[in-house]
Design an enzyme around this catalytic site. Structure first.
Site, PDB file in Angstrom:
ATOM      1  N   ARG A 163       0.871  -1.176   0.000  1.00  0.00           N
ATOM      2  CA  ARG A 163       0.000   0.000   0.000  1.00  0.00           C
ATOM      3  C   ARG A 163       0.906   1.223   0.000  1.00  0.00           C
ATOM      4  O   ARG A 163       2.032   1.174   0.493  1.00  0.00           O
ATOM      5  CB  ARG A 163      -0.894   0.020   1.242  1.00  0.00           C
ATOM      6  CG  ARG A 163      -1.794  -1.200   1.402  1.00  0.00           C
ATOM      7  CD  ARG A 163      -2.558  -1.117   2.707  1.00  0.00           C
ATOM      8  NE  ARG A 163      -3.475  -2.244   2.899  1.00  0.00           N
ATOM      9  CZ  ARG A 163      -3.168  -3.372   3.526  1.00  0.00           C
ATOM     10  NH1 ARG A 163      -1.951  -3.530   4.051  1.00  0.00           N
ATOM     11  NH2 ARG A 163      -4.048  -4.348   3.644  1.00  0.00           N
ATOM     12  N   LYS A 185      -1.811  -2.652   8.167  1.00  0.00           N
ATOM     13  CA  LYS A 185      -2.968  -2.203   8.929  1.00  0.00           C
ATOM     14  C   LYS A 185      -2.975  -2.830  10.317  1.00  0.00           C
ATOM     15  O   LYS A 185      -2.636  -3.996  10.488  1.00  0.00           O
ATOM     16  CB  LYS A 185      -4.256  -2.574   8.188  1.00  0.00           C
ATOM     17  CG  LYS A 185      -4.511  -1.728   6.948  1.00  0.00           C
ATOM     18  CD  LYS A 185      -5.874  -2.044   6.352  1.00  0.00           C
ATOM     19  CE  LYS A 185      -6.200  -1.128   5.181  1.00  0.00           C
ATOM     20  NZ  LYS A 185      -7.536  -1.424   4.610  1.00  0.00           N
ATOM     21  N   HIS A 253      -2.599   2.641  -5.838  1.00  0.00           N
ATOM     22  CA  HIS A 253      -3.184   1.399  -5.307  1.00  0.00           C
ATOM     23  C   HIS A 253      -3.459   0.397  -6.425  1.00  0.00           C
ATOM     24  O   HIS A 253      -3.461  -0.817  -6.194  1.00  0.00           O
ATOM     25  CB  HIS A 253      -4.473   1.711  -4.545  1.00  0.00           C
ATOM     26  CG  HIS A 253      -4.820   0.673  -3.521  1.00  0.00           C
ATOM     27  ND1 HIS A 253      -4.075   0.470  -2.368  1.00  0.00           N
ATOM     28  CD2 HIS A 253      -5.813  -0.245  -3.483  1.00  0.00           C
ATOM     29  CE1 HIS A 253      -4.608  -0.510  -1.666  1.00  0.00           C
ATOM     30  NE2 HIS A 253      -5.658  -0.967  -2.324  1.00  0.00           N
ATOM     31  N   ARG A 256      -0.732  -2.039  -6.730  1.00  0.00           N
ATOM     32  CA  ARG A 256      -0.834  -3.145  -5.760  1.00  0.00           C
ATOM     33  C   ARG A 256      -1.804  -4.211  -6.282  1.00  0.00           C
ATOM     34  O   ARG A 256      -1.534  -5.406  -6.200  1.00  0.00           O
ATOM     35  CB  ARG A 256      -1.291  -2.595  -4.416  1.00  0.00           C
ATOM     36  CG  ARG A 256      -1.623  -3.642  -3.352  1.00  0.00           C
ATOM     37  CD  ARG A 256      -1.937  -2.901  -2.048  1.00  0.00           C
ATOM     38  NE  ARG A 256      -2.766  -3.675  -1.132  1.00  0.00           N
ATOM     39  CZ  ARG A 256      -2.300  -4.502  -0.200  1.00  0.00           C
ATOM     40  NH1 ARG A 256      -1.000  -4.702  -0.083  1.00  0.00           N
ATOM     41  NH2 ARG A 256      -3.127  -5.135   0.605  1.00  0.00           N
ATOM     42  N   HIS A 279      -3.290  -9.451   3.898  1.00  0.00           N
ATOM     43  CA  HIS A 279      -4.725  -9.574   4.139  1.00  0.00           C
ATOM     44  C   HIS A 279      -4.974 -10.471   5.343  1.00  0.00           C
ATOM     45  O   HIS A 279      -4.390 -11.551   5.456  1.00  0.00           O
ATOM     46  CB  HIS A 279      -5.434 -10.174   2.919  1.00  0.00           C
ATOM     47  CG  HIS A 279      -5.570  -9.228   1.777  1.00  0.00           C
ATOM     48  ND1 HIS A 279      -5.805  -9.630   0.475  1.00  0.00           N
ATOM     49  CD2 HIS A 279      -5.497  -7.871   1.726  1.00  0.00           C
ATOM     50  CE1 HIS A 279      -5.887  -8.578  -0.314  1.00  0.00           C
ATOM     51  NE2 HIS A 279      -5.697  -7.500   0.421  1.00  0.00           N
ATOM     52  N   TYR A 288      -9.263 -11.472  -6.357  1.00  0.00           N
ATOM     53  CA  TYR A 288      -8.368 -11.428  -7.507  1.00  0.00           C
ATOM     54  C   TYR A 288      -8.579 -12.610  -8.443  1.00  0.00           C
ATOM     55  O   TYR A 288      -8.202 -12.546  -9.614  1.00  0.00           O
ATOM     56  CB  TYR A 288      -6.911 -11.353  -7.043  1.00  0.00           C
ATOM     57  CG  TYR A 288      -6.609 -10.045  -6.364  1.00  0.00           C
ATOM     58  CD1 TYR A 288      -6.498  -8.876  -7.096  1.00  0.00           C
ATOM     59  CD2 TYR A 288      -6.475  -9.970  -4.980  1.00  0.00           C
ATOM     60  CE1 TYR A 288      -6.255  -7.658  -6.476  1.00  0.00           C
ATOM     61  CE2 TYR A 288      -6.233  -8.766  -4.349  1.00  0.00           C
ATOM     62  CZ  TYR A 288      -6.123  -7.613  -5.105  1.00  0.00           C
ATOM     63  OH  TYR A 288      -5.899  -6.415  -4.475  1.00  0.00           O
TER      64      TYR A 288
END
Length: 307
Positions: A163, A185, A253, A256, A279, A288
């Site tokens: 990110r 995150k 983004h 990514r 994730h 994806y």
């Protein structure tokens, strides 16, 4: 805001929940802010709905109709399904916390359906577009070290799946010979392998950078030496979009997204891609597979004589 609409006991529960979200669950600051805002809006609605302060008794006596009325009120404010779903998730988090703490139990939320959210597919660039986005920087930027900096940041987005916030938070101490320690995150860290072109782009930037870079200081700097703003990179990619004729979906983004899509298209393992992207859930990464299938169908329809 909630302090004015709740009794002291309820406000103390809200404060305890906030601490739990930040210190235990380690939610990202913006996610935490959104959760608190959602609860604040619900408390304000309940206060108007019941005509007084919101207390434990108010929360304990909630009915499914009260929750639906709140969601309907938010919907009338033009709130989309995705935001409504998050608001419901915020309420479930708060009431789940109250139940774990032995404060109260309510079944009201269990019978309310989460609004359906149409999941938009991430828009990836082609391999040629992704590579051109990185290499074209040197043609648009006259200052060599700034060109090297921007190429290094974009290389991390496409070559390592970072990110933009993760790339800009990197310090020199995070760099190892062939891997990079990334803080994602919620403060979660992961190790990401660095392929040779990405390592070379970082090395080129470090050699050209005019500033002394301490081990624990941000690696990427602005023109005056301060931490690099994400806005600078976003503007750079907007400039590249115009120069290369790329669609509006071409953003930092999107690089990514392209990283994940191209890996999957070359036979990459979904679990491995999940780890590389950071994730928490495999279901987030599985989107994806739909992107790759769509690309395959597009190629099939364009090339097959009977399509």
């Amino acid at each position: 805001m909630t302090a004015l609409l709740t009794d002291p006991t309820t406000q103390s529960h809200i404060s305890a929940w906030q601490r739990d979200l930040g210190a235990v669950r380690r939610l990202a600051p913006k996610t935490l802010e959104a959760y608190l805002r959602d609860l604040g809006q619900f408390i304000a609605f309940l206060s108007r709905h019941t005509g007084g302060l919101v207390t434990e008794a108010t929360l304990r006596d909630l009915r499914p109709a009260d929750i639906r009325a709140f969601l309907a009120a938010r919907r009338s404010d033009d709130l989309g399904s995705r935001s409504l779903a998050r608001a419901l998730s915020s309420l479930k988090s708060f009431f789940g916390f109250l139940e774990r703490e032995g404060v109260l139990t309510t079944e009201a939320l269990n019978t309310v359906r989460t609004p359906k959210v149409s999941r938009s597919l991430p828009k990836a660039l082609t391999v040629l577009e992704a590579k051109a986005t990185i290499t074209a920087v040197s043609e648009l930027e006259e200052t060599p070290w700034i060109a090297a900096r921007d190429m290094a940041v974009l290389s991390l987005c496409y070559g390592a799946g970072l990110r933009i916030s993760e790339a800009l938070a990197i310090t020199r101490a995070d760099l190892e010979a062939e891997t990079l320690r990334v803080t994602g995150k919620g403060g979660k860290t992961r190790l990401v392998p660095l392929i040779a072109p990405v390592r070379q782009s970082i090395a080129t930037y470090l050699e050209a950078a005019p500033f002394k870079l301490g081990a624990d200081e941000p690696l990427f700097r602005g023109a005056k030496g301060g931490p690099l703003s994400p806005r600078i990179i976003q503007l750079r990619v907007a400039q590249l979009r115009g120069a290369l004729g790329l669609p509006p979906s071409a953003t930092p983004h999107a690089l990514r997204h392209s990283f994940a899509t191209h890996l999957l298209g070359r036979g990459g393992d979904l679990r491995a891609i999940q780890e590389l992207l950071g994730h928490a859930s495999l279901s987030t990464t599985q989107i994806y597979t739909a992107v790759d299938t769509d690309r395959l169908l597009e190629s099939y329809r364009a090339a097959h004589p009977r399509a």
